[in-house]
Design an enzyme around this catalytic site. Structure first.
Site, PDB file in Angstrom:
ATOM      1  N   GLU A 150     -23.334 -22.433   3.555  1.00  0.00           N
ATOM      2  CA  GLU A 150     -23.445 -22.598   5.006  1.00  0.00           C
ATOM      3  C   GLU A 150     -22.684 -21.567   5.825  1.00  0.00           C
ATOM      4  OE1 GLU A 150     -24.080 -27.203   5.764  1.00  0.00           O
ATOM      5  OE2 GLU A 150     -22.961 -26.772   3.942  1.00  0.00           O
ATOM      6  N   MET A 151     -21.628 -21.033   5.295  1.00  0.00           N
ATOM      7  CA  MET A 151     -20.842 -20.072   6.069  1.00  0.00           C
ATOM      8  C   MET A 151     -21.673 -18.923   6.633  1.00  0.00           C
ATOM      9  SD  MET A 151     -19.440 -16.831   5.854  1.00  0.00           S
ATOM     10  CE  MET A 151     -19.198 -16.445   4.129  1.00  0.00           C
TER      11      MET A 151
END
Length: 909
Positions: free
Chosen positions: A868-869
């Site tokens: 997700e980063m």
């Protein structure tokens, strides 16, 4: 009907086809060449690409009767075999081009057509080709696909050799290498069977389903008449809410005790009300999908339309009725209280204050594979549901009561899944196929068309955000921050409280701001329900906090990168939730980027013209690895007679690389045994065979499930170890009657945040520093991203190939979030192209990845997550770059050309 003769993959095939049959359906359903994938069914994604008489064609919009007799048709099945792969297939595996794998066959066939015409293309010619043929990939960011074509072209020209062992580590250690995914070969062959492919593997009496979807956004149901539909050809049953044995509700699993909703808002089949466009009213069960869809059009629904609140401000109006009677439309409030009172700082004359209002849109996930699944009752009387679920055990808990089946009488299995990017954290069709199988007693298969994928699966919830910073002009330190965010979560509350809380967790994340006050509110509306989407809360709130950081820098006369350097986490700082960061590498990341940033600024100045202005923007993106508070996972390992090991886990895969995550982690843990990777066997994602590992969301799996795998392997090694330090063989273990299967359980050392969003919810985080370089066409306002750079701190890297792919793909989705993607206009945005899917020319070929690798205390072998980063910071970097280029500040996403142009015109006036 018409008889056709085609030469398919070199073999003459006689077929009798329907007059209006599309070639893709003929190849898939009559010849069972399921490597020809159907995604959009509108010629917009290229997953169905085939070669007809030397020309690439999209089979989903090519009528079979219009293809000439004896035409030579090549599908992915005609390119190579497991032991004789085509160079394109080898190169795709080596470069990690097959992530979820759904688009892979279409890309490879399209690339074959290119290289047949042009054996020595440039990178830009490869990109032009994929753009022309509308080949879409939602996973990879396109970079590794172009890499793969370029290498395969060299092989075909005889200039190099390439084998599947190209990335095999010389020392045999998988950890940190670019070893290819175990599923790669099946995906490049088109033999990785997805949910719609698997309908061909079901019994002949399988029923095919079609939904009757509401075409209004809010209404009271007066009646549903199924008589005409039941009389249609091939129809076995038409099901309504009356046919459901259970509660007919999805369990929304309330996470916070002060949520005002009860979690039971979402019906399986609507009974009293329609809450959003697309809600399911009935299920038609028929012998074919075509018959089911035709009959669904005959179901008559009597509705009384009600006021439809299509945004949070509308639903919050004083005269708005309650969407769910008895529950206020604003049903969850999350304060943020950190440090001292903030008001005094904003009243000080010696501090600089910057403030702004921002909006992030209802971003659609847009997987190329639309939602699909099936269910049946097995010979033990258990209801078995196969789907794209990324939370198998979670979803059984959410749907069991609604269907009317006990948990112990259910099994959930994940089909190979085309990327989900989080929408499958919520159950979508699981309850629907379960209800149908229970009611009919027959296997039932359901495939959404692409419009249904758009309007009847969850979307990223829009955020309306206000924020302000107060900072010392001399030191640059931000001393106080305030924020307010309103979450438009659609009509169903599932995970809305958690999402709203994440706004508090990530507002101004990355900076040691000691004093903060804020409040978030979650609101029910009648637009698409809110579902998890890569980053869940962080991309929304950090768009505002990172845009505002640039606005503060300008007001203070600071460089935006240097202002960030002055404020990023250092020892003694705390996160927005009041706990110490797990890594202090952001200053190092900025130091690594700084020379590239200065060079980018120089390029932008030199290459700007009156017609095209160029600019550079930076942003930080942060996300945690785990579900808030204690988060537990389980895995098992078993010693095999040949000395190998079988790993059992429920680390669901939706393209992010769970296969490689499991293999890499287990291989590292089992290094004392010296096992080659092929002797570690993976059994995954079937609740009847594997323990509960928790959902594959929140970037938790590498940390939480990875640790469970590590513990299981350590337990096995401890049992195998002899007093002299050697290890028992399988025969010795069996002779001593020692167990052969061992479990591993691991729980994060965390606690949930309190009512003021203070606590220690996550023990491992990911940190990204993003730089965007853009060009703005002044006459039109069109923004082109020319380069992205990402400096990542994700701890120790398990697999470089997987991590690179996640970073490229996440940045591509962030560019879409910044510039093109939305699901606001239900009709316009119900196609891939209409909703703004980025094609290859919308994404830069230059996406540079840099890494720092400080080990994480609580990560297995020092690793954090990754998924997700890379979507948490690219969009503010792009928007900051637009401002740097042309002076237009976009605060409401997406930055369509007309918005930028309006800003330019306002400047001129």
């Amino acid at each position: 009907m018409i008889q056709k003769i085609f030469i398919v993959n070199g073999i003459e095939r006689m077929l009798v086809v329907e007059d209006n049959a599309m070639l893709a359906d003929v190849l898939r359903d009559q010849l069972h060449l399921t490597g020809v994938k159907v995604g959009c069914a509108q010629g917009q994604c290229g997953a169905c690409s085939v070669i007809i008489d030397g020309k690439v064609a999209r089979a989903c919009v090519t009528k079979a009767r219009l293809v000439a007799d004896y035409a030579a048709i090549t599908t992915i099945e005609g390119l190579g075999t497991q032991h004789n792969l085509h160079p394109l297939q080898v190169s795709w595996v080596v470069h990690g081009g097959a992530q979820c794998g759904f688009c892979t066959p279409g890309f490879i066939v399209s690339a074959k057509g290119l290289l047949d015409e042009n054996p020595n293309p440039s990178r830009e010619e490869v990109r032009d080709w994929f753009q022309k043929h509308k080949n879409v990939c939602r996973c990879t960011g396109y970079v590794p696909l172009v890499d793969a074509v370029m290498d395969a072209a060299q092989v075909l020209r005889g200039e190099k050799t390439l084998t599947l062992d190209a990335n095999k580590p010389a020392d045999g250690r998988l950890w940190g290498s670019s070893y290819p995914r175990p599923t790669g070969v099946a995906k490049v062959l088109g033999q990785w069977d997805f949910g719609d492919d698997r309908k061909h593997q079901l019994p002949s009496d399988t029923l095919h389903l079609a939904l009757v979807n509401a075409k209004v956004s809010h209404a009271a149901i007066k009646g549903i008449d199924t008589a005409a539909a039941e009389a249609m050809p091939g129809v076995a049953r038409v099901l309504t809410h009356k046919d459901i044995k259970g509660k007919n509700r999805i369990n929304g699993l309330i996470a916070f005790p002060y949520t005002k909703g009860d979690g039971w808002e979402r019906p399986i089949l609507c009974d009293e009300k329609v809450f959003q466009y697309g809600d399911a009213l009935a299920i038609v069960c028929a012998d074919t999908e075509a018959h089911a869809r035709a009959a669904a059009e005959k179901v008559r629904v009597d509705l009384e339309e009600l006021p439809a609140y299509m945004s949070a401000p509308e639903a919050m109006a004083d005269d708005a009725i309650e969407i769910h009677p008895g529950t206020p439309n604003v049903y969850f409030t999350q304060p943020l209280v950190k440090g001292g009172e903030t008001n005094p700082y904003f009243e000080r004359q010696d501090l600089v204050v910057a403030e702004g209002e921002y909006y992030t849109q209802r971003q659609p996930h847009m997987p190329v594979e639309p939602d699909v699944g099936f269910a049946y009752v097995n010979s033990d009387g258990k209801l078995v549901i196969h789907s794209k679920s990324i939370g198998l055990h979670l979803h059984m808990l959410m749907v069991a009561d609604g269907i009317g089946v006990k948990l112990e009488d259910m099994v959930a299995v994940q089909n190979p899944a085309g990327g989900t990017f989080g929408y499958k954290f919520s159950p979508t069709m699981e309850a629907l196929v379960g209800v149908a199988a229970m009611a009919t007693g027959r296997p039932c298969h359901l495939r959404y068309n692409y419009a249904q994928q758009q309007y009847y699966t969850g979307k990223r919830s829009p955020f309306f955000i206000k924020g302000r910073y107060a900072a010392d002009k001399e030191t640059g330190k931000v001393l106080a921050a305030e924020s307010e965010w309103i979450v438009d979560h659609g009509p169903y509350c599932e995970f809305g409280d958690l999402l709203t809380a994440r706004g508090a967790h990530y507002w101004s994340a990355g900076y040691g701001i000691p004093n903060q006050r804020g409040v978030g509110r979650c609101v029910a509306t009648n637009h698409a329900w809110g579902a998890a989407f890569r980053g869940y809360g962080s991309p929304e709130i950090m768009f505002a906090s990172e845009s505002l950081m640039d606005e503060l820098a300008e007001k203070m006369g600071w460089d935006p990168l240097e202002l960030r350097y002055a404020n990023v986490y250092r020892p003694g700082d705390t996160t927005p939730t009041g706990n110490a960061p797990d890594s202090y590498a952001l200053p190092e990341q900025i130091d690594l980027l700084r020379p590239k940033y200065k060079e980018a600024l120089r390029r932008a100045r030199e290459n700007s013209t009156d017609a095209v202005k160029r600019g550079v923007g930076v942003a930080i993106g942060i996300y945690g690895c785990g579900l808030d508070g204690p988060d537990t996972s389980n895995a098992d390992v078993e010693l095999n007679p040949d000395g190998g090991v079988t790993l059992y886990d429920c680390w669901e895969d939706h393209g992010q690389g769970a296969d490689m995550g499991s293999l890499g982690t287990a291989h590292e843990a089992l290094r004392p045994l010296g096992l080659p990777p092929e002797k570690i066997r993976l059994i995954k994602n079937d609740t009847s065979r594997v323990p509960c590992s928790g959902p594959a969301g929140g970037s938790r799996s590498q940390v939480v499930t990875g640790n469970a795998i590590r513990v299981a392997c350590e337990n096995l090694l401890a049992a195998m170890k002899k007093s002299d330090g050697a290890f028992r063989t399988y025969a010795e273990m069996a002779a001593e009657k020692l167990p052969l299967r061992y479990s591993g359980t691991w729980t994060t050392p965390c606690k949930p945040t309190d009512e003021n969003a203070q606590g220690d919810p996550i023990c491992v985080y990911m940190y990204g520093l993003f730089m965007a370089e853009v060009a703005v066409t002044m006459a039109t306002g069109k923004v082109q991203v020319e380069k992205m750079t990402l400096v990542s701190d994700i701890g120790k890297i398990n697999n470089k190939l997987v991590v690179d792919g996640q970073n490229w793909g996440g940045m591509a989705q962030g560019i879409g979030l910044a510039l093109t993607e939305d699901f606001e206009d239900i009709k316009k945005h119900s196609t891939l192209a209409g909703a703004g899917i980025p094609y290859i020319k919308d994404i830069p070929d230059q996406m540079e990845l840099l890494y720092v690798e400080p080990a994480r205390e609580f990560g297995p072998f020092g690793a954090a997550g990754i998924g997700e980063m890379p979507l948490c910071g690219p969009h503010p970097a792009v928007i900051n770059a637009v401002y740097n280029a042309c002076g237009v500040r976009i605060r409401q996403l997406p930055a369509y050309p007309e918005k930028v142009l309006a800003g330019l015109q306002a400047q001129a006036n």
